[in-house]
Design an enzyme around this catalytic site. Structure first.
Site, short mmCIF file in Angstrom:
data_model
loop_
_atom_site.label_atom_id
_atom_site.label_comp_id
_atom_site.label_asym_id
_atom_site.label_seq_id
_atom_site.Cartn_x
_atom_site.Cartn_y
_atom_site.Cartn_z
N GLY A 108 11.46 18.73 29.95
CA GLY A 108 12.06 18.31 28.70
C GLY A 108 13.53 18.63 28.62
CD GLU A 111 11.25 14.10 29.75
OE1 GLU A 111 10.53 13.14 30.07
OE2 GLU A 111 10.81 15.12 29.17
CD GLU A 131 8.01 16.80 33.02
OE1 GLU A 131 8.67 16.90 31.97
OE2 GLU A 131 8.53 16.58 34.14
#
Length: 257
Positions: A108, A111, A131
């Site tokens: 994240g 991201e 992930e």
């Protein structure tokens, strides 16, 4: 009273958002995401032109979601798109977002950096979307934004092999536009923000919309959209001021109108 998970400072047209969970590698949990949304709303109310996103400490920018939380998540949590909505809110914010990546930007965190308009990294930065090592996929925009930034082949190499990119590789592949020593990261990010602030704020806001739209429109539709936005700028006070300042050989005084 404990410190907030997200710190916000506003300095005129510039805001700085700091994810403040260094003991958790600045991992994103639900309270942190909610605080981030409130910070974005405050930046909007303050009519800032630029905001810098960074992480507390010098080890992690944002390490992504808390693994204990991921273990407990179910289908409904994925469909709720909690982190996805945050990344979209950053990407579509009126202000320009600059990621100042200080250390690990994993999952994240990567991201989050991808959702920003501009990215600058310290020499100790590390990027990755690991992930699949947990049996899941990057699902807060990783599979969609990374190919748009670095190309499909590079994105597949990172995600499908679990690769981690150091700052040099991130620079070489176009993930970041600048790499500086850690001690110089925030000053370099502020200098980048200053270059944005010096431009017409209305033009910058509309140009960001046009650039974002380019990833979602066929060329001909994008050109029409671009022309419509240009029509707005041609009727603005900023356009008149910018042209007048250039002809009069003086710095412009933009108002964002």
């Amino acid at each position: 009273m404990p410190e907030p998970n997200v710190l916000l400072t506003i300095e005129g047209p510039l805001a700085v958002v700091t994810v403040n969970r260094p003991e958790k590698r600045n991992a994103l949990d639900l309270p942190t995401v909610e605080e981030f949304h409130r910070a974005l709303a405050e930046i909007n109310r303050a009519r800032c032109t630029v905001f810098i996103v960074t992480g507390a400490g010098d080890k992690s920018f944002v390490a992504g979601a808390d693994i204990n939380a991921i273990k407990e998540r179910r289908r409904e949590d994925a469909l709720a798109g909690i982190n996805t909505r945050l990344m979209s809110a950053i990407e579509n914010h009126d202000a320009v977002a600059i990621a100042a990546v200080n250390g690990f930007a994993m999952g994240g965190g990567c991201e989050l950096a991808l959702s920003c308009d501009l990215r600058i990294a310290s020499t100790n930065a590390v990027f990755g979307l690991p992930e699949p090592t947990l049996g899941i996929i990057p699902a807060a925009g990783g599979t969609q934004r990374l190919p748009r930034v670095v190309g499909l082949g590079r994105a597949k190499e990172m995600i499908l092999t679990g690769a981690k990119w150091d700052a040099k590789k991130a620079l070489d592949f176009g993930l970041v536009s600048e790499v500086v020593p850690g001690a110089e990261l925030m000053s370099a990010a502020r200098a980048m923000a200053g270059r944005v602030i010096a431009l017409g704020p209305l033009a910058i806001r509309l140009a960001k919309q046009a650039l974002n739209a380019s990833a979602n429109m066929p060329l001909q539709s994008g050109l029409v959209f671009e022309s419509m936005i240009q029509a707005v700028t041609f009727e603005s006070k900023d356009k008149l001021e910018g042209a007048s300042a250039f002809l009069e050989k003086r710095p412009p005084k933009f108002t964002g109108e």
